[in-house]
Scaffold this active site. Sequence first.
Site, PDB file in Angstrom:
ATOM      1  N   ILE A 101      48.001  67.414 -11.511  1.00  9.51           N
ATOM      2  CA  ILE A 101      49.075  66.308 -11.264  1.00  9.51           C
ATOM      3  C   ILE A 101      48.575  65.368 -10.018  1.00  9.51           C
ATOM      4  O   ILE A 101      49.217  64.148 -10.044  1.00  9.51           O
ATOM      5  CB  ILE A 101      50.602  66.770 -11.179  1.00  9.51           C
ATOM      6  CG1 ILE A 101      50.558  67.654  -9.717  1.00  9.51           C
ATOM      7  CG2 ILE A 101      51.193  67.523 -12.232  1.00  9.51           C
ATOM      8  CD1 ILE A 101      51.952  67.994  -9.424  1.00  9.51           C
ATOM      9  N   ASP A 102      47.684  65.894  -9.187  1.00 10.69           N
ATOM     10  CA  ASP A 102      47.469  65.090  -7.999  1.00 10.69           C
ATOM     11  C   ASP A 102      46.586  63.896  -8.471  1.00 10.69           C
ATOM     12  O   ASP A 102      45.888  62.934  -7.634  1.00 10.69           O
ATOM     13  CB  ASP A 102      46.663  66.038  -6.970  1.00 10.69           C
ATOM     14  CG  ASP A 102      47.685  67.030  -6.288  1.00 10.69           C
ATOM     15  OD1 ASP A 102      48.804  66.486  -6.507  1.00 10.69           O
ATOM     16  OD2 ASP A 102      47.421  67.911  -5.821  1.00 10.69           O
ATOM     17  N   ARG A 147      71.816  55.091   4.457  1.00 12.69           N
ATOM     18  CA  ARG A 147      70.957  56.204   4.953  1.00 12.69           C
ATOM     19  C   ARG A 147      69.449  55.832   4.739  1.00 12.69           C
ATOM     20  O   ARG A 147      69.001  54.732   3.841  1.00 12.69           O
ATOM     21  CB  ARG A 147      71.100  57.454   4.079  1.00 12.69           C
ATOM     22  CG  ARG A 147      72.551  58.056   4.249  1.00 12.69           C
ATOM     23  CD  ARG A 147      72.734  58.345   5.704  1.00 12.69           C
ATOM     24  NE  ARG A 147      73.897  59.229   5.789  1.00 12.69           N
ATOM     25  CZ  ARG A 147      74.451  60.513   5.364  1.00 12.69           C
ATOM     26  NH1 ARG A 147      73.499  61.065   4.895  1.00 12.69           N
ATOM     27  NH2 ARG A 147      75.725  60.657   5.470  1.00 12.69           N
ATOM     28  N   GLY A 181      50.845  66.073  -3.346  1.00 16.44           N
ATOM     29  CA  GLY A 181      49.656  65.302  -2.913  1.00 16.44           C
ATOM     30  C   GLY A 181      48.743  65.663  -1.682  1.00 16.44           C
ATOM     31  O   GLY A 181      49.275  65.209  -0.736  1.00 16.44           O
ATOM     32  N   ARG A 182      47.941  66.523  -1.950  1.00 14.33           N
ATOM     33  CA  ARG A 182      47.229  67.171  -0.703  1.00 14.33           C
ATOM     34  C   ARG A 182      46.151  66.435  -0.209  1.00 14.33           C
ATOM     35  O   ARG A 182      46.247  65.802   0.890  1.00 14.33           O
ATOM     36  CB  ARG A 182      46.312  68.320  -1.257  1.00 14.33           C
ATOM     37  CG  ARG A 182      45.692  69.408  -0.029  1.00 14.33           C
ATOM     38  CD  ARG A 182      44.954  70.337  -0.729  1.00 14.33           C
ATOM     39  NE  ARG A 182      46.047  71.475  -1.117  1.00 14.33           N
ATOM     40  CZ  ARG A 182      46.808  72.189  -0.443  1.00 14.33           C
ATOM     41  NH1 ARG A 182      46.475  72.055   0.824  1.00 14.33           N
ATOM     42  NH2 ARG A 182      47.464  72.908  -0.985  1.00 14.33           N
TER      43      ARG A 182
END
Length: 274
Positions: free
Chosen positions: A135-136, A171, A179-180
């Site tokens: 997914i990344d 807010r 996501g690394r």
Amino acid sequence: MGICLVGGKSVENWNSYGRWRRSWLNAAIRAVVKKCERYGFEIVGIRYGWAGMLERQTMELEFDNIKDIITKGGTILKSSRTNPIKIPDGIKKVSENFKKMGLDALIAIGGDDTLSVAKAMSESGLNVIGIPKTIDYDVPETEFTIGFDTAANAAMRLIENARDTAESHDRVFIVEIMGRHAGWIALYSGMASGADLILIPEEPFSIEDVANFVKRKLSNGQKAIIIVIAEGALIKDYKGPITKDSVVDQFGHVFLGGIGDFLAKELSKAQEQK
């Protein structure tokens, strides 16, 4: 022929806005089985990824029995974070089991970690096919990977829901996205949902710049602000990513998560000091 799935991101995710499922893993398994049967191959599923290759955990895969999995999230083969490269004689044992099971080829479905093991197996002389599943969206030499579109759209919907709440209560919301090293999910979902600020690993940021950004928005009368941040986003003058703990998996990756909470606390401090 065997199908092997490895990875820590193949399970269903739960969150405060409801449940979303990723059916692309099972869809890929289904497609492989359907095509292989057409060419006369018998298919065996390797359960728990590389751990299954080490321990010979398998299941039969026949299209008539799995044709309905296309709509189910997760994976019927399950997954693991086992890395044979880090285990003494791990690749050798995988190769031996490959031959004991009578496999002609192995189809590995996974991301950069999974495919690095697949590469080592290929270099040892085995027939290996890799299907990029991340997914990344961080596997090179491929234009797209299964899972990314689903993840980006699911994240977009969650951010849109968060915006409704932020606007109702005036807010500042910080949404942390997976996501690394690659910020594609944060970037795509943030842009599609109209986030005010997107922070990704590729562009290190400073706390002061983000605090000033929020201050300007509030000074201009904006009451609700959405900041999307990738879990691996880097802060200038900080060593490495912000994490909640230092646990490392067999692929050498620390378990990410926590930068959103860290940034929220830093912004609160900045607001108190204004």
